[in-house]
Design a protein around this motif. Structure first.
Motif, PDB file in Angstrom:
ATOM      1  N   ILE A  28      41.233  -5.509  33.939  1.00  0.00           N
ATOM      2  CA  ILE A  28      40.876  -4.656  35.084  1.00  0.00           C
ATOM      3  C   ILE A  28      42.146  -4.108  35.739  1.00  0.00           C
ATOM      4  O   ILE A  28      42.213  -2.945  36.137  1.00  0.00           O
ATOM      5  CB  ILE A  28      40.037  -5.450  36.103  1.00  0.00           C
ATOM      6  N   ALA A  29      43.155  -4.976  35.842  1.00  0.00           N
ATOM      7  CA  ALA A  29      44.431  -4.557  36.431  1.00  0.00           C
ATOM      8  C   ALA A  29      45.079  -3.448  35.591  1.00  0.00           C
ATOM      9  O   ALA A  29      45.647  -2.492  36.135  1.00  0.00           O
ATOM     10  CB  ALA A  29      45.373  -5.742  36.537  1.00  0.00           C
ATOM     11  N   VAL A  30      44.977  -3.581  34.257  1.00  0.00           N
ATOM     12  CA  VAL A  30      45.550  -2.564  33.356  1.00  0.00           C
ATOM     13  C   VAL A  30      44.840  -1.226  33.541  1.00  0.00           C
ATOM     14  O   VAL A  30      45.480  -0.168  33.633  1.00  0.00           O
ATOM     15  CB  VAL A  30      45.445  -3.020  31.880  1.00  0.00           C
TER      16      VAL A  30
ATOM     17  N   GLY B 182      45.879   0.290  36.683  1.00  0.00           N
ATOM     18  CA  GLY B 182      47.242   0.801  36.545  1.00  0.00           C
ATOM     19  C   GLY B 182      47.271   2.148  35.846  1.00  0.00           C
ATOM     20  O   GLY B 182      48.033   3.048  36.230  1.00  0.00           O
ATOM     21  N   VAL B 183      46.422   2.294  34.823  1.00  0.00           N
ATOM     22  CA  VAL B 183      46.342   3.570  34.101  1.00  0.00           C
ATOM     23  C   VAL B 183      45.843   4.677  35.026  1.00  0.00           C
ATOM     24  O   VAL B 183      46.364   5.799  35.027  1.00  0.00           O
ATOM     25  CB  VAL B 183      45.417   3.444  32.870  1.00  0.00           C
ATOM     26  N   ILE B 184      44.834   4.349  35.814  1.00  0.00           N
ATOM     27  CA  ILE B 184      44.303   5.329  36.774  1.00  0.00           C
ATOM     28  C   ILE B 184      45.368   5.682  37.816  1.00  0.00           C
ATOM     29  O   ILE B 184      45.552   6.854  38.160  1.00  0.00           O
ATOM     30  CB  ILE B 184      43.047   4.768  37.469  1.00  0.00           C
ATOM     31  N   ALA B 185      46.084   4.657  38.277  1.00  0.00           N
ATOM     32  CA  ALA B 185      47.142   4.867  39.272  1.00  0.00           C
ATOM     33  C   ALA B 185      48.286   5.699  38.694  1.00  0.00           C
ATOM     34  O   ALA B 185      48.991   6.391  39.436  1.00  0.00           O
ATOM     35  CB  ALA B 185      47.667   3.529  39.766  1.00  0.00           C
TER      36      ALA B 185
ATOM     37  N   THR C 274      52.550   0.861  37.167  1.00  0.00           N
ATOM     38  CA  THR C 274      53.008  -0.513  36.920  1.00  0.00           C
ATOM     39  C   THR C 274      52.904  -1.370  38.178  1.00  0.00           C
ATOM     40  O   THR C 274      52.478  -2.536  38.131  1.00  0.00           O
ATOM     41  CB  THR C 274      54.467  -0.509  36.420  1.00  0.00           C
ATOM     42  N   ALA C 275      53.277  -0.780  39.308  1.00  0.00           N
ATOM     43  CA  ALA C 275      53.225  -1.512  40.581  1.00  0.00           C
ATOM     44  C   ALA C 275      51.793  -1.902  40.938  1.00  0.00           C
ATOM     45  O   ALA C 275      51.537  -3.033  41.394  1.00  0.00           O
ATOM     46  CB  ALA C 275      53.828  -0.650  41.688  1.00  0.00           C
ATOM     47  N   VAL C 276      50.861  -0.988  40.721  1.00  0.00           N
ATOM     48  CA  VAL C 276      49.454  -1.270  41.020  1.00  0.00           C
ATOM     49  C   VAL C 276      48.927  -2.373  40.115  1.00  0.00           C
ATOM     50  O   VAL C 276      48.290  -3.335  40.575  1.00  0.00           O
ATOM     51  CB  VAL C 276      48.598   0.010  40.862  1.00  0.00           C
ATOM     52  N   ALA C 277      49.193  -2.276  38.821  1.00  0.00           N
ATOM     53  CA  ALA C 277      48.716  -3.285  37.864  1.00  0.00           C
ATOM     54  C   ALA C 277      49.316  -4.657  38.167  1.00  0.00           C
ATOM     55  O   ALA C 277      48.611  -5.686  38.155  1.00  0.00           O
ATOM     56  CB  ALA C 277      49.064  -2.848  36.445  1.00  0.00           C
ATOM     57  N   ALA C 278      50.617  -4.690  38.445  1.00  0.00           N
ATOM     58  CA  ALA C 278      51.295  -5.958  38.733  1.00  0.00           C
ATOM     59  C   ALA C 278      50.794  -6.578  40.028  1.00  0.00           C
ATOM     60  O   ALA C 278      50.586  -7.807  40.116  1.00  0.00           O
ATOM     61  CB  ALA C 278      52.805  -5.718  38.808  1.00  0.00           C
ATOM     62  N   SER C 279      50.579  -5.739  41.037  1.00  0.00           N
ATOM     63  CA  SER C 279      50.114  -6.242  42.331  1.00  0.00           C
ATOM     64  C   SER C 279      48.720  -6.856  42.225  1.00  0.00           C
ATOM     65  O   SER C 279      48.453  -7.915  42.792  1.00  0.00           O
ATOM     66  CB  SER C 279      50.097  -5.101  43.360  1.00  0.00           C
TER      67      SER C 279
END
Length: 241
Positions: free
Chosen positions: A28-30, A33-36, A12-17
């Motif tokens: 792309i952010a989603v 986030g899934v990968i993260a 969530t933090a990666v996608a939001a950032s």
């Protein structure tokens, strides 16, 4: 579970950032986030399962050396990982329940086996036998159904299920279960032989499975040897006549 929570927070933090600060496209952010989420979840899972595997190996060596109490204590130390990973607690309970059952400490074993992992078919089989001994036939059947539902290809489990059904007076149902087992397994000599024995009203031959059968404490090796000796002596008398 800590593993899931930590991985979700990272994802969530990666996608939001990426969305808020890097102005990256939402999709792309989603994906990022899934990968993260996936990477730490996989790594933590691998680490925890490695630790559990090490405990299982140590416990196995203790069991082989006749140190069952030490093996149980070793396994109990695995409960500290229960909050980190799904099914750890139920797997440890299953293993401890098995050890206690084999020791014939059925009362204590029952408490652990009830909380065991449903896909651990040996532990589930032992739990079903416990219900049979408590004369709770419906619970026995329910437990066996869960066991064969999760492990359809194990011939011994179908044999054990049918043996217990026959023991509680459900011979016709035992025959039905063996027929179903043959279809699921895809053919098996022992299953077929025991199915024929049930149909003909004869005793199922379970001793062919060896140690895995005797650990269920439904027959004793000594008693079977006596039966065989009597049968041989009987045949000799017939020949002499």
């Amino acid at each position: 579970m800590y593993n899931l929570l930590i991985s979700m927070l990272i994802g969530t933090a990666v996608a939001a950032s990426l969305t808020l600060f890097a102005e990256v496209d939402y999709w792309i952010a989603v994906i990022a986030g899934v990968i993260a989420f996936t990477i730490p979840f996989f790594l933590i899972t691998r680490f925890i399962m490695k630790k559990i595997g090490e405990l299982m190996n140590i416990a196995q060596r203790d069991i082989q050396a006749g140190r069952s109490e030490k093996a149980i204590k070793t396994l109990e130390s695995g409960f500290k990982y229960a909050k980190w990973q799904f099914y750890i607690k139920s797997q440890v309970n299953a293993q401890i329940g098995m050890i206690l059952y084999i020791k014939q400490d059925f009362a204590k074993a029952f408490d652990y086996l009830q909380k065991g992992f449903v896909r651990h078919w040996v532990a589930m089989g032992m739990l079903a036998v416990c219900y049979m001994k408590k004369q709770k036939t419906s619970k026995m059947i329910e437990t066996f159904e869960k066991a064969v539902g999760g492990t359809k290809k194990e011939p011994f489990l179908w044999n054990l299920y049918a043996f217990c059904l026959e023991k509680v007076g459900e011979r016709e149902k035992a025959v039905s279960i063996m027929e179903k087992g043959l279809k699921k397994v895809g053919g098996n000599e022992t299953l077929q032989a025991n199915l024929e024995a049930l149909k003909e009203g004869r005793r199922m031959r379970m001793m062919d499975y060896g140690d895995i059968w005797y650990q269920f404490h439904l027959e004793k090796p000594g008693a079977l040897i006596k039966q065989q000796t009597k049968a041989i002596q009987g045949r000799r008398k017939i020949v002499r006549r």
